[in-house]
Enzyme design. Structure first.
Site: not given
Length: 342
Positions: A123, A125, A147
């Protein structure tokens, strides 16, 4: 006929990927919890077209049995606790699903199907508060939420298993990708939903947010930090990249994104404008919805995917948002018509 195993088949990406692979002539199997599969989900329309193995990705025995029973040529690990915002309230579960479950899959492949090609969903992120203006495959990670931290762990372990055991494991570092199938707790879908409510004159929506309040209450949509900016693309384009990554002769990681940045306020403007409404009259920033830490500017440099895979997005930001809004207009209209007919 190639065989593919997809974890997370009931989600947005898993359902689009399953469709793509079925169309390409694959025999497709999904690993899912029984409750998830028998509840309405993004892949419900694929019943009868894909095989389903019931199990939990966090249980090593379930994962090993699925890999052994299917004998897949390709494995797509898409199962995830998929919301960075929710990961603050569910940090232990996020580590288990997004981090340790990936290791259990790699172990299952190593012992039961070492010739399989594995795609692992990483990801954007993971970049967090990056010092780079644009992020590519060599940009350092700086996660700012549970996360992202779990994703960094799994990403590094994918590379370690690839190099240590000579396995074909790749990671796609995907930037934000949305569609009509996004759950309502994602901000893009909330905005599409809010715009649909505005266009239909719905002041208090039937669907509720994470705090148990109507998503649209007294004609207003509550969001967090309107100044955040993201590289948003269309999910079917991104799952096409997943497949392309596994067709390469040698395993390699790829950043997948549009290379274009849009703020949350711009997302609101485009969504509400698509139905002839003024977003500033309908949206406000609620401090209670602002995350403890926000990622910085994360903007993809997808040049490797473009040059090596020949991948490019087919749907632009405005088209994607308009499609999402119209899908919510259609859904809400059917609810209203159903109630009127009672």
């Amino acid at each position: 006929m190639k065989r593919a195993l997809i974890t997370g088949i009931t989600g947005q990406d898993g359902s689009y990927l399953a469709e793509l692979l079925v169309d390409k002539g694959y025999e497709v199997f999904g690993l899912a919890r029984q409750k998830s599969w028998y509840s309405p989900n993004c892949a419900s329309h694929l019943a009868g077209k894909v095989g389903i193995l019931f199990g939990d990705v966090t249980e090593g025995a379930d994962v090993a049995n699925a890999v052994r029973d299917v004998g897949p040529d390709e494995i797509y690990n898409l199962a995830s606790q998929s919301s960075p915002g929710e990961s603050w309230a569910r940090a232990p579960e996020t580590l288990l699903v997004n981090g340790l479950a990936a290791i259990r899959l790699f172990e299952a492949v190593r012992h039961n199907r070492p010739e399989a090609r594995v795609y692992h969903a990483s990801s954007s992120e993971m970049f967090g508060r990056s010092l780079a203006d644009r992020q590519n495959e060599s940009t350092s990670f700086n996660p700012v939420n549970p996360y992202a931290a779990a994703k960094v762990y799994a990403h590094h372990m994918a590379a370690i298993y690839r190099d240590s055991y000579n396995l074909y494991i790749t990671s796609g570092i995907l930037f934000n990708h949305e569609s009509e199938r996004r759950p309502l707790h994602f901000v893009t879908q909330k905005v599409a939903y809010g715009a649909a409510c505005a266009s239909l004159g719905i002041s208090n929506s039937p669907d509720r947010n994470e705090r148990g309040r109507p998503i649209v209450e007294d004609g207003k949509l509550a969001l967090g930090n309107l100044g955040i900016a993201r590289d948003w693309g269309y999910a079917p384009d991104f799952v096409r990249a997943m497949w392309m990554i596994l067709q390469q002769e040698r395993p390699a990681d790829f950043v997948i994104g549009t290379g274009k940045l849009h703020t949350l306020s711009e997302l609101c403007e485009v969504a509400y404008r698509s139905v002839g409404c003024d977003w500033q009259q309908c949206v406000f920033s609620d401090p209670a919805l602002v995350r403890p830490l926000e990622s910085g500017q994360i903007l993809s440099d997808p040049s490797k995917a473009r040059d090596v895979l020949g991948w490019r997005p087919t749907l632009n930001f405005e088209q994607m948002v308009a499609q999402m809004v119209q899908a919510q207009v259609k859904r809400l209209s059917s609810l209203i018509d159903g109630r009127d007919g009672q």
